[in-house]
Design an enzyme around this catalytic site. Structure first.
Site, PDB file in Angstrom:
ATOM      1  N   HIS A   1      16.996 -13.783  20.128  1.00 15.94           N
ATOM      2  CA  HIS A   1      15.972 -14.824  20.270  1.00 15.94           C
ATOM      3  C   HIS A   1      14.926 -14.488  21.343  1.00 15.94           C
ATOM      4  CE1 HIS A   1      15.440 -19.423  19.487  1.00 15.94           C
ATOM      5  NE2 HIS A   1      14.284 -18.803  19.532  1.00 15.94           N
TER       6      HIS A   1
ATOM      7  N   TYR B   1      18.454 -24.235  17.956  1.00 14.69           N
ATOM      8  CA  TYR B   1      17.771 -25.350  17.287  1.00 14.69           C
ATOM      9  C   TYR B   1      18.751 -26.453  16.890  1.00 14.69           C
ATOM     10  CZ  TYR B   1      13.954 -21.945  16.407  1.00 14.69           C
ATOM     11  OH  TYR B   1      12.978 -20.993  16.522  1.00 14.69           O
TER      12      TYR B   1
END
Length: 279
Positions: A108, A50
């Site tokens: 993730h 991110y």
């Protein structure tokens, strides 16, 4: 505003709602995270992918609130699934954020075509023993991925963060997580940029309970035992997203929302068995 806590399978407690930081970046992003902290958010969810780890760490320092009151989550990128790479990346993320430990660290994506997620999980187990991480978990893992890492290491994830929203209800995965004692977290819980907020059943329930459509959806998550991680840059929306504990949906109302599910309801069609994170 005080957020309720949920006890995970390792005995640690996690707030029942968090702030997502996907696409929240830079100086403006830092201010947005700070206002969320001031309003009562303590679960802050970021990821190396991110590009917001730095501002989350800085917001914690600038908040004046003790580190111990926060619950910080970040995630391992797919290119670091090899054991040694994963251990180094965990340490790198701690340095980026200026923290001594993570409350929760997730793989993730499983990336089963690469077949390295067991190795990555072993690195998380090691990092937990080293004191770098308090709770370890995964994101976007299917039942077969969960069973494989549990079988190989004897360690069950505390959390599985998956895509859940009214167009992708995920009853199968929520049950699979429950059966293994794993807490379900929802990324994009409102359906990123979707029309779920305008659905007639959502609007009708919002009017009935004098709440916003977003509050109805977040309450729907909470009553299903799911921790939603809504992202918002808007101060008012941040506050509203926390104010969901003073009403209760009936089971019938929950089931009506479940009926909004679509066969192709995933936001970006990201099937965990097929998705390649770095393509």
């Amino acid at each position: 505003m005080k957020v309720p806590l949920i006890t995970m399978n390792d005995g640690h407690q996690i707030p029942a709602i968090g702030l997502g930081t996907y696409q929240i970046r830079g100086g403006a992003g830092l201010d947005q995270v700070l206002t969320a902290i001031q309003d009562g958010y303590r679960l802050l969810d970021t990821s190396t992918n991110y590009d917001s780890e730095g501002i989350v760490g800085e917001a914690i320092r600038r908040s004046g609130i003790p580190r111990s009151e926060f619950f910080v989550t970040t995630k391992l990128p797919g290119k670091y699934h090899h054991y040694e790479d994963a251990l180094m990346m965990i340490q790198e993320s701690l340095f980026r954020m200026g923290l001594d430990y993570f409350d929760l660290y997730l793989i993730h994506w499983p990336l089963p075509k690469r077949g390295l997620y067991v190795e990555a999980w072993q690195a998380l187990v090691t990092a937990q023993k080293m004191g770098l991480i308090r709770s370890i978990g995964v994101s976007n893992f299917e039942p077969e991925h969960l069973d494989k890492i549990i079988e190989k290491t004897g360690m069950t994830p505390a959390v599985n963060q998956i895509e859940i929203h009214p167009y992708w209800v995920q009853e199968r995965m929520v049950r699979a997580n429950e059966q293994r004692g794993i807490v379900s977290e929802a990324w994009s819980p409102l359906g990123r940029g979707s029309d779920a907020l305008k659905e007639s059943v959502i609007v009708e329930l919002a009017e009935k309970y004098d709440k916003t459509p977003a509050q109805i959806i977040l309450r729907w998550h909470g009553q299903r035992g799911i921790i939603p991680i809504p992202k918002s840059r808007n101060l008012q929306h941040q506050r509203e997203n926390l104010a969901i504990d003073d009403f209760e949906l009936s089971q019938t109302e929950i089931e009506r929302i479940n009926l909004l599910e679509k066969p192709d309801g995933r936001i970006d069609g990201q099937d965990p068995n097929e998705y390649e994170e770095f393509e």
